[in-house]
Design a protein around this motif. Sequence first.
Motif, PDB file in Angstrom:
ATOM      1  N   GLU A  59       0.835  -1.203   0.000  1.00  0.00           N
ATOM      2  CA  GLU A  59       0.000   0.000   0.000  1.00  0.00           C
ATOM      3  C   GLU A  59       0.870   1.253   0.000  1.00  0.00           C
ATOM      4  OE1 GLU A  59      -3.158   2.629  -0.002  1.00  0.00           O
ATOM      5  OE2 GLU A  59      -3.066   0.487  -0.500  1.00  0.00           O
ATOM      6  N   LEU A  60       1.985   1.201   0.724  1.00  0.00           N
ATOM      7  CA  LEU A  60       2.899   2.341   0.777  1.00  0.00           C
ATOM      8  C   LEU A  60       3.380   2.705  -0.629  1.00  0.00           C
ATOM      9  CD1 LEU A  60       5.858   2.728   3.294  1.00  0.00           C
ATOM     10  CD2 LEU A  60       6.073   3.390   0.915  1.00  0.00           C
ATOM     11  N   PHE A  61       3.867   1.710  -1.366  1.00  0.00           N
ATOM     12  CA  PHE A  61       4.425   2.019  -2.686  1.00  0.00           C
ATOM     13  C   PHE A  61       3.339   2.272  -3.731  1.00  0.00           C
ATOM     14  CE2 PHE A  61       8.266   0.525  -0.678  1.00  0.00           C
ATOM     15  CZ  PHE A  61       9.215   1.382  -1.215  1.00  0.00           C
ATOM     16  N   THR A  62       2.151   1.750  -3.491  1.00  0.00           N
ATOM     17  CA  THR A  62       1.028   2.121  -4.355  1.00  0.00           C
ATOM     18  C   THR A  62       0.749   3.612  -4.219  1.00  0.00           C
ATOM     19  OG1 THR A  62       0.015  -0.072  -4.213  1.00  0.00           O
ATOM     20  CG2 THR A  62      -1.428   1.764  -4.811  1.00  0.00           C
ATOM     21  N   ARG A  63       0.789   4.095  -2.989  1.00  0.00           N
ATOM     22  CA  ARG A  63       0.567   5.527  -2.759  1.00  0.00           C
ATOM     23  C   ARG A  63       1.708   6.363  -3.331  1.00  0.00           C
ATOM     24  NH1 ARG A  63      -2.132   6.274   3.285  1.00  0.00           N
ATOM     25  NH2 ARG A  63      -3.729   4.649   3.058  1.00  0.00           N
ATOM     26  N   VAL A  64       2.929   5.847  -3.227  1.00  0.00           N
ATOM     27  CA  VAL A  64       4.072   6.570  -3.799  1.00  0.00           C
ATOM     28  C   VAL A  64       3.857   6.779  -5.294  1.00  0.00           C
ATOM     29  CG1 VAL A  64       6.523   6.388  -4.389  1.00  0.00           C
ATOM     30  CG2 VAL A  64       5.757   5.858  -2.070  1.00  0.00           C
ATOM     31  N   TRP A  65       3.426   5.730  -5.981  1.00  0.00           N
ATOM     32  CA  TRP A  65       3.208   5.837  -7.424  1.00  0.00           C
ATOM     33  C   TRP A  65       2.035   6.761  -7.741  1.00  0.00           C
ATOM     34  CZ3 TRP A  65       5.692   5.111 -11.766  1.00  0.00           C
ATOM     35  CH2 TRP A  65       4.976   5.103 -12.968  1.00  0.00           C
ATOM     36  N   GLN A  66       0.960   6.610  -6.983  1.00  0.00           N
ATOM     37  CA  GLN A  66      -0.230   7.420  -7.239  1.00  0.00           C
ATOM     38  C   GLN A  66       0.006   8.899  -6.953  1.00  0.00           C
ATOM     39  OE1 GLN A  66      -3.083   5.453  -4.721  1.00  0.00           O
ATOM     40  NE2 GLN A  66      -3.746   4.024  -6.329  1.00  0.00           N
ATOM     41  N   LYS A  67       0.888   9.189  -5.989  1.00  0.00           N
ATOM     42  CA  LYS A  67       1.135  10.576  -5.587  1.00  0.00           C
ATOM     43  C   LYS A  67       2.568  10.993  -5.917  1.00  0.00           C
ATOM     44  CE  LYS A  67      -2.249  10.229  -1.845  1.00  0.00           C
ATOM     45  NZ  LYS A  67      -2.503  10.397  -0.394  1.00  0.00           N
ATOM     46  N   LYS A  68       3.064  10.481  -7.026  1.00  0.00           N
ATOM     47  CA  LYS A  68       4.461  10.744  -7.395  1.00  0.00           C
ATOM     48  C   LYS A  68       4.736  12.209  -7.706  1.00  0.00           C
ATOM     49  CE  LYS A  68       3.585   9.051 -12.134  1.00  0.00           C
ATOM     50  NZ  LYS A  68       2.233   8.496 -11.846  1.00  0.00           N
ATOM     51  N   ASP A  69       3.683  12.998  -7.924  1.00  0.00           N
ATOM     52  CA  ASP A  69       3.866  14.424  -8.202  1.00  0.00           C
ATOM     53  C   ASP A  69       3.910  15.271  -6.934  1.00  0.00           C
ATOM     54  OD1 ASP A  69       3.865  13.963 -10.947  1.00  0.00           O
ATOM     55  OD2 ASP A  69       1.684  14.102 -11.071  1.00  0.00           O
ATOM     56  N   ALA A  70       3.889  14.622  -5.780  1.00  0.00           N
ATOM     57  CA  ALA A  70       3.887  15.371  -4.519  1.00  0.00           C
ATOM     58  C   ALA A  70       5.113  16.278  -4.419  1.00  0.00           C
ATOM     59  CB  ALA A  70       3.854  14.400  -3.340  1.00  0.00           C
ATOM     60  N   LYS A  71       4.921  17.441  -3.834  1.00  0.00           N
ATOM     61  CA  LYS A  71       6.010  18.413  -3.714  1.00  0.00           C
ATOM     62  C   LYS A  71       7.005  17.984  -2.634  1.00  0.00           C
ATOM     63  CE  LYS A  71       3.202  22.393  -5.141  1.00  0.00           C
ATOM     64  NZ  LYS A  71       2.687  23.731  -4.745  1.00  0.00           N
ATOM     65  N   GLY A  72       8.268  18.272  -2.881  1.00  0.00           N
ATOM     66  CA  GLY A  72       9.298  18.086  -1.871  1.00  0.00           C
ATOM     67  C   GLY A  72       9.880  16.695  -1.756  1.00  0.00           C
ATOM     68  N   ILE A  73       9.404  15.740  -2.551  1.00  0.00           N
ATOM     69  CA  ILE A  73       9.894  14.374  -2.357  1.00  0.00           C
ATOM     70  C   ILE A  73      11.276  14.164  -2.962  1.00  0.00           C
ATOM     71  CG2 ILE A  73       7.550  13.488  -2.266  1.00  0.00           C
ATOM     72  CD1 ILE A  73       7.977  12.240  -5.004  1.00  0.00           C
ATOM     73  N   VAL A  74      11.670  15.003  -3.914  1.00  0.00           N
ATOM     74  CA  VAL A  74      13.013  14.868  -4.486  1.00  0.00           C
ATOM     75  C   VAL A  74      14.063  15.158  -3.420  1.00  0.00           C
ATOM     76  CG1 VAL A  74      14.651  15.760  -6.192  1.00  0.00           C
ATOM     77  CG2 VAL A  74      12.246  15.438  -6.819  1.00  0.00           C
ATOM     78  N   GLU A  75      13.808  16.190  -2.621  1.00  0.00           N
ATOM     79  CA  GLU A  75      14.776  16.608  -1.604  1.00  0.00           C
ATOM     80  C   GLU A  75      14.855  15.632  -0.430  1.00  0.00           C
ATOM     81  OE1 GLU A  75      13.470  19.893  -4.092  1.00  0.00           O
ATOM     82  OE2 GLU A  75      12.352  18.486  -2.817  1.00  0.00           O
ATOM     83  N   ASN A  76      13.760  14.951  -0.134  1.00  0.00           N
ATOM     84  CA  ASN A  76      13.749  14.073   1.047  1.00  0.00           C
ATOM     85  C   ASN A  76      12.824  12.883   0.799  1.00  0.00           C
ATOM     86  OD1 ASN A  76      14.094  13.020   3.597  1.00  0.00           O
ATOM     87  ND2 ASN A  76      12.838  14.554   4.633  1.00  0.00           N
ATOM     88  N   PHE A  77      13.220  12.021  -0.119  1.00  0.00           N
ATOM     89  CA  PHE A  77      12.360  10.906  -0.499  1.00  0.00           C
ATOM     90  C   PHE A  77      12.203   9.905   0.638  1.00  0.00           C
ATOM     91  CE2 PHE A  77      11.644   6.770  -2.688  1.00  0.00           C
ATOM     92  CZ  PHE A  77      10.410   7.072  -3.243  1.00  0.00           C
ATOM     93  N   SER A  78      13.287   9.609   1.350  1.00  0.00           N
ATOM     94  CA  SER A  78      13.182   8.650   2.450  1.00  0.00           C
ATOM     95  C   SER A  78      12.269   9.185   3.551  1.00  0.00           C
ATOM     96  CB  SER A  78      14.563   8.306   3.015  1.00  0.00           C
ATOM     97  OG  SER A  78      15.194   9.454   3.536  1.00  0.00           O
ATOM     98  N   GLY A  79      12.323  10.504   3.785  1.00  0.00           N
ATOM     99  CA  GLY A  79      11.412  11.103   4.753  1.00  0.00           C
ATOM    100  C   GLY A  79       9.963  10.993   4.303  1.00  0.00           C
ATOM    101  N   TYR A  80       9.756  11.115   2.994  1.00  0.00           N
ATOM    102  CA  TYR A  80       8.421  10.964   2.416  1.00  0.00           C
ATOM    103  C   TYR A  80       7.913   9.540   2.637  1.00  0.00           C
ATOM    104  CZ  TYR A  80       4.806  10.929  -1.257  1.00  0.00           C
ATOM    105  OH  TYR A  80       3.635  10.814  -1.957  1.00  0.00           O
ATOM    106  N   LEU A  81       8.779   8.555   2.399  1.00  0.00           N
ATOM    107  CA  LEU A  81       8.409   7.161   2.654  1.00  0.00           C
ATOM    108  C   LEU A  81       8.071   6.955   4.123  1.00  0.00           C
ATOM    109  CD1 LEU A  81      11.111   5.207   0.592  1.00  0.00           C
ATOM    110  CD2 LEU A  81       8.719   5.612  -0.033  1.00  0.00           C
TER     111      LEU A  81
END
Length: 206
Positions: A59-81
């Motif tokens: 479910e976590l990675f399903t959400r990652v794919w569905q919300k891949k346009d979320a702001k700020g994840i490039v700078e802190n992807f592990s924090g986003y996870l």
Amino acid sequence: MNCCLSLEHLHNEPRLVQELQAGNEEAFATLYRHYSPILYINVLKIVQDPAIAEEIIQELFTRVWQKKDAKGIVENFSGYLYRIAQNLVHDFFRRLRRDQQLMKRFGSIATRNYEDVEEQFYQKQSSEILQKAIDQLSQQQKKAYELVKTEGHTYKETAEIMGISPFTVKEYLAAAKKSIRDFLVNNINLLALLIFVFCLAGRHLS
């Protein structure tokens, strides 16, 4: 705290996340292969059920794919996870309240992890939940607990300050710790969340 493994960054992670945001499935697969095993182990240590842990990770990675346009994840992807995982684990605790058999089993798990969680509380000195538990202690237990745990006095120094024997200080502390543990275990969903949070939050997530 040794209950969880750290989330180590990939050396080319920012580029991979940018490619993920562009819809690159290969970049997504690379991130999944890197992070899912570590996250699975961490979640499994908390929920103690392989099927539930796998469900949470999927479910976590399903959400990652569905919300891949979320702001700020490039700078802190592990924090986003981490934030998504925390929310999903919290959802699990809500389900836990409705499943008495699962609650009973999880209660024993949380109790076994209590000492590690309590130690993290002392180090961070920022837990409202711990403070609520302390506030419920008797006056003498609370004073002994704070002198030893918060102010760092020895049993002998605490005994002199309170005008009691070191043995009595030890008894007060034992009673205080039992009371605090019981308070946290009775708030099992909060304790469980804290176990997960402290497992990950102290690691390299930023």
